[in-house]
Design a protein around this motif. Sequence first.
Motif, PDB file in Angstrom:
ATOM      1  N   GLY A  92       0.804  -1.215   0.000  1.00  0.00           N
ATOM      2  CA  GLY A  92       0.000   0.000   0.000  1.00  0.00           C
ATOM      3  C   GLY A  92       0.836   1.264   0.000  1.00  0.00           C
ATOM      4  O   GLY A  92       0.551   2.216  -0.738  1.00  0.00           O
ATOM      5  N   ASN A  93       1.892   1.298   0.815  1.00  0.00           N
ATOM      6  CA  ASN A  93       2.757   2.476   0.888  1.00  0.00           C
ATOM      7  C   ASN A  93       4.110   2.050   1.471  1.00  0.00           C
ATOM      8  O   ASN A  93       4.282   1.999   2.692  1.00  0.00           O
ATOM      9  CB  ASN A  93       2.121   3.556   1.762  1.00  0.00           C
ATOM     10  CG  ASN A  93       2.830   4.894   1.652  1.00  0.00           C
ATOM     11  OD1 ASN A  93       4.036   4.955   1.477  1.00  0.00           O
ATOM     12  ND2 ASN A  93       2.078   5.977   1.753  1.00  0.00           N
ATOM     13  N   PRO A  94       5.082   1.732   0.609  1.00  0.00           N
ATOM     14  CA  PRO A  94       6.373   1.238   1.095  1.00  0.00           C
ATOM     15  C   PRO A  94       7.089   2.212   2.028  1.00  0.00           C
ATOM     16  O   PRO A  94       7.704   1.792   3.014  1.00  0.00           O
ATOM     17  CB  PRO A  94       7.181   1.034  -0.193  1.00  0.00           C
ATOM     18  CG  PRO A  94       6.172   0.909  -1.282  1.00  0.00           C
ATOM     19  CD  PRO A  94       5.022   1.774  -0.859  1.00  0.00           C
ATOM     20  N   GLU A  95       7.013   3.513   1.747  1.00  0.00           N
ATOM     21  CA  GLU A  95       7.701   4.490   2.585  1.00  0.00           C
ATOM     22  C   GLU A  95       7.077   4.563   3.974  1.00  0.00           C
ATOM     23  O   GLU A  95       7.788   4.625   4.982  1.00  0.00           O
ATOM     24  CB  GLU A  95       7.663   5.864   1.907  1.00  0.00           C
ATOM     25  CG  GLU A  95       8.393   6.957   2.670  1.00  0.00           C
ATOM     26  CD  GLU A  95       9.872   6.675   2.849  1.00  0.00           C
ATOM     27  OE1 GLU A  95      10.484   7.256   3.765  1.00  0.00           O
ATOM     28  OE2 GLU A  95      10.435   5.861   2.078  1.00  0.00           O
ATOM     29  N   ALA A  96       5.742   4.557   4.022  1.00  0.00           N
ATOM     30  CA  ALA A  96       5.062   4.551   5.322  1.00  0.00           C
ATOM     31  C   ALA A  96       5.379   3.275   6.091  1.00  0.00           C
ATOM     32  O   ALA A  96       5.553   3.300   7.316  1.00  0.00           O
ATOM     33  CB  ALA A  96       3.558   4.701   5.131  1.00  0.00           C
ATOM     34  N   ALA A  97       5.451   2.149   5.383  1.00  0.00           N
ATOM     35  CA  ALA A  97       5.802   0.891   6.037  1.00  0.00           C
ATOM     36  C   ALA A  97       7.220   0.947   6.604  1.00  0.00           C
ATOM     37  O   ALA A  97       7.480   0.462   7.707  1.00  0.00           O
ATOM     38  CB  ALA A  97       5.675  -0.259   5.034  1.00  0.00           C
ATOM     39  N   ARG A  98       8.147   1.560   5.867  1.00  0.00           N
ATOM     40  CA  ARG A  98       9.528   1.700   6.358  1.00  0.00           C
ATOM     41  C   ARG A  98       9.577   2.563   7.601  1.00  0.00           C
ATOM     42  O   ARG A  98      10.275   2.233   8.575  1.00  0.00           O
ATOM     43  CB  ARG A  98      10.401   2.291   5.252  1.00  0.00           C
ATOM     44  CG  ARG A  98      11.882   2.353   5.600  1.00  0.00           C
ATOM     45  CD  ARG A  98      12.672   3.096   4.538  1.00  0.00           C
ATOM     46  NE  ARG A  98      12.295   4.510   4.500  1.00  0.00           N
ATOM     47  CZ  ARG A  98      12.772   5.437   5.328  1.00  0.00           C
ATOM     48  NH1 ARG A  98      13.623   5.089   6.279  1.00  0.00           N
ATOM     49  NH2 ARG A  98      12.385   6.694   5.221  1.00  0.00           N
ATOM     50  N   LEU A  99       8.830   3.667   7.585  1.00  0.00           N
ATOM     51  CA  LEU A  99       8.808   4.553   8.750  1.00  0.00           C
ATOM     52  C   LEU A  99       8.147   3.894   9.951  1.00  0.00           C
ATOM     53  O   LEU A  99       8.426   4.260  11.095  1.00  0.00           O
ATOM     54  CB  LEU A  99       8.076   5.848   8.392  1.00  0.00           C
ATOM     55  CG  LEU A  99       8.767   6.731   7.334  1.00  0.00           C
ATOM     56  CD1 LEU A  99       7.883   7.917   6.974  1.00  0.00           C
ATOM     57  CD2 LEU A  99      10.126   7.205   7.831  1.00  0.00           C
ATOM     58  N   ALA A 100       7.278   2.918   9.693  1.00  0.00           N
ATOM     59  CA  ALA A 100       6.632   2.193  10.790  1.00  0.00           C
ATOM     60  C   ALA A 100       7.526   1.109  11.378  1.00  0.00           C
ATOM     61  O   ALA A 100       7.145   0.445  12.341  1.00  0.00           O
ATOM     62  CB  ALA A 100       5.326   1.564  10.292  1.00  0.00           C
ATOM     63  N   GLY A 101       8.708   0.934  10.815  1.00  0.00           N
ATOM     64  CA  GLY A 101       9.655  -0.027  11.367  1.00  0.00           C
ATOM     65  C   GLY A 101       9.737  -1.336  10.617  1.00  0.00           C
ATOM     66  O   GLY A 101      10.404  -2.268  11.066  1.00  0.00           O
ATOM     67  N   ILE A 102       9.071  -1.446   9.473  1.00  0.00           N
ATOM     68  CA  ILE A 102       9.109  -2.678   8.692  1.00  0.00           C
ATOM     69  C   ILE A 102      10.336  -2.659   7.786  1.00  0.00           C
ATOM     70  O   ILE A 102      10.600  -1.669   7.103  1.00  0.00           O
ATOM     71  CB  ILE A 102       7.828  -2.824   7.847  1.00  0.00           C
ATOM     72  CG1 ILE A 102       6.591  -2.889   8.754  1.00  0.00           C
ATOM     73  CG2 ILE A 102       7.897  -4.065   6.962  1.00  0.00           C
ATOM     74  CD1 ILE A 102       5.281  -2.900   7.998  1.00  0.00           C
ATOM     75  N   ASN A 103      11.063  -3.755   7.786  1.00  0.00           N
ATOM     76  CA  ASN A 103      12.199  -3.902   6.872  1.00  0.00           C
ATOM     77  C   ASN A 103      11.641  -4.257   5.494  1.00  0.00           C
ATOM     78  O   ASN A 103      11.425  -5.428   5.162  1.00  0.00           O
ATOM     79  CB  ASN A 103      13.149  -4.995   7.372  1.00  0.00           C
ATOM     80  CG  ASN A 103      14.453  -5.015   6.591  1.00  0.00           C
ATOM     81  OD1 ASN A 103      14.489  -4.708   5.402  1.00  0.00           O
ATOM     82  ND2 ASN A 103      15.533  -5.397   7.257  1.00  0.00           N
ATOM     83  N   VAL A 104      11.394  -3.241   4.683  1.00  0.00           N
ATOM     84  CA  VAL A 104      10.714  -3.419   3.401  1.00  0.00           C
ATOM     85  C   VAL A 104      11.522  -4.306   2.468  1.00  0.00           C
ATOM     86  O   VAL A 104      10.972  -5.171   1.777  1.00  0.00           O
ATOM     87  CB  VAL A 104      10.428  -2.045   2.752  1.00  0.00           C
ATOM     88  CG1 VAL A 104       9.819  -2.226   1.362  1.00  0.00           C
ATOM     89  CG2 VAL A 104       9.495  -1.225   3.635  1.00  0.00           C
ATOM     90  N   LYS A 105      12.839  -4.116   2.423  1.00  0.00           N
ATOM     91  CA  LYS A 105      13.677  -4.899   1.516  1.00  0.00           C
ATOM     92  C   LYS A 105      13.633  -6.380   1.879  1.00  0.00           C
ATOM     93  O   LYS A 105      13.466  -7.243   1.004  1.00  0.00           O
ATOM     94  CB  LYS A 105      15.114  -4.386   1.559  1.00  0.00           C
ATOM     95  CG  LYS A 105      15.293  -3.012   0.948  1.00  0.00           C
ATOM     96  CD  LYS A 105      16.752  -2.591   0.961  1.00  0.00           C
ATOM     97  CE  LYS A 105      16.944  -1.225   0.310  1.00  0.00           C
ATOM     98  NZ  LYS A 105      18.369  -0.813   0.308  1.00  0.00           N
ATOM     99  N   ARG A 106      13.796  -6.677   3.147  1.00  0.00           N
ATOM    100  CA  ARG A 106      13.780  -8.078   3.565  1.00  0.00           C
ATOM    101  C   ARG A 106      12.423  -8.704   3.326  1.00  0.00           C
ATOM    102  O   ARG A 106      12.318  -9.849   2.868  1.00  0.00           O
ATOM    103  CB  ARG A 106      14.157  -8.192   5.043  1.00  0.00           C
ATOM    104  CG  ARG A 106      14.242  -9.635   5.544  1.00  0.00           C
ATOM    105  CD  ARG A 106      14.626  -9.678   7.005  1.00  0.00           C
ATOM    106  NE  ARG A 106      13.619  -9.048   7.843  1.00  0.00           N
ATOM    107  CZ  ARG A 106      13.760  -8.834   9.151  1.00  0.00           C
ATOM    108  NH1 ARG A 106      14.898  -9.172   9.745  1.00  0.00           N
ATOM    109  NH2 ARG A 106      12.805  -8.271   9.841  1.00  0.00           N
ATOM    110  N   HIS A 107      11.361  -7.939   3.608  1.00  0.00           N
ATOM    111  CA  HIS A 107      10.028  -8.486   3.436  1.00  0.00           C
ATOM    112  C   HIS A 107       9.741  -8.765   1.958  1.00  0.00           C
ATOM    113  O   HIS A 107       9.149  -9.787   1.613  1.00  0.00           O
ATOM    114  CB  HIS A 107       8.975  -7.523   4.000  1.00  0.00           C
ATOM    115  CG  HIS A 107       7.614  -8.130   4.102  1.00  0.00           C
ATOM    116  ND1 HIS A 107       7.215  -8.897   5.178  1.00  0.00           N
ATOM    117  CD2 HIS A 107       6.548  -8.110   3.252  1.00  0.00           C
ATOM    118  CE1 HIS A 107       5.983  -9.313   4.994  1.00  0.00           C
ATOM    119  NE2 HIS A 107       5.551  -8.849   3.829  1.00  0.00           N
ATOM    120  N   THR A 108      10.157  -7.855   1.081  1.00  0.00           N
ATOM    121  CA  THR A 108       9.965  -8.075  -0.350  1.00  0.00           C
ATOM    122  C   THR A 108      10.707  -9.319  -0.813  1.00  0.00           C
ATOM    123  O   THR A 108      10.179 -10.119  -1.609  1.00  0.00           O
ATOM    124  CB  THR A 108      10.461  -6.846  -1.142  1.00  0.00           C
ATOM    125  OG1 THR A 108       9.718  -5.690  -0.737  1.00  0.00           O
ATOM    126  CG2 THR A 108      10.286  -7.057  -2.636  1.00  0.00           C
TER     127      THR A 108
END
Length: 364
Positions: free
Chosen positions: A235-251
Amino acid sequence: MMTLGEGTGATRSPSVEPARIGAVKHPDATVPRGRRIWGGESSENTIRNLVLLGVLVALIVIGAVTQPELYSDSTWVWNNVLSILQLASVIGVVTVGMTFVIIGGGIDLSVGAIVALAGVWATTVATQSFGPGGMIFTAVTVGVGVGLVNGLLISYGKLVPFIATLAMLVAARGLAAEISGKQTQISESTLINGIASTKLLGIPLLVYILAVVAAIGWVLLNRTTFGRRTVAVGGNPEAARLAGINVKRHTMLLYALSGLCCGIAAIMLTAQATSAQAAMANLYELDAIAAAIIGGTLLSGGRGTIVGSLLGVIIFATITNLFAINGLSTEAQNMVKGGIIIAAVLVQQFRFNAVTQFLSRNKS
């Protein structure tokens, strides 16, 4: 001694508890209770699934009208239903993985090639010497490994998913052809081959495998932090990153999950054909993407359901079956499928909620 804030008119700001990583607010939380019945995302998914069921019923009615002598035989009808489900089983498993990838904001054009590579690698003479366990382990490992390579290229190599998976499609097909010597490899394992012919309570084992994979996928998407993070990343990768989610690892994990589903599908397809070759699972990527789209998964990411994707797979399998029993050409079948895909995308662009909001604004 006077401390900071005492007698100076300053007020101490209240402590704020950090949000839990992965916690997602329910999308209907801010909607008044009386409007949640019609405006919530869950109800919209229910409506969409009911529409897909209606389409499925319409296809059955068309079959009954065009071939009444066949549909008048209850035994034939039951066997035909099992044939449709068995036809949908392999691509259904692939579609479960594809649904996660698309919800996460990606796309995977290499799933068919991964199935072919995993199947060919699992049926080499060296691999078959380890028995059915070695074949299954090899197929799953190859699937997950190639999926991880896709994820690494996209997450850390910063390649566009379309380009990375398109390159993998070509490379995996080429490697499969190299390993097999462009020859069909026969599966000598009676246990593997028996997967396609075994029935439990009159239902093919392949259908049970699809049901188990879909059930695990549903739980993973709807009842775990992994699923909530998938929706957030898409939905929003940048917001997910700011929420503490490791976007790269999750992808990367999403593409590994897609590869896992491809490995399972490779064993299922090998069992059906009792062989494997580099050309197997041709265009599976298009079928999986199309099924996910008509099931309500947004191509832009952030929304989708496992149930909707499975209904999409079954609808396409029913169309294939309907054209087969009526002796119609594959070309006409592909045109119908293309029309359904276009209609599904148009429905996504003009959602029911947008129409109701437009009408409500004009009333006021």
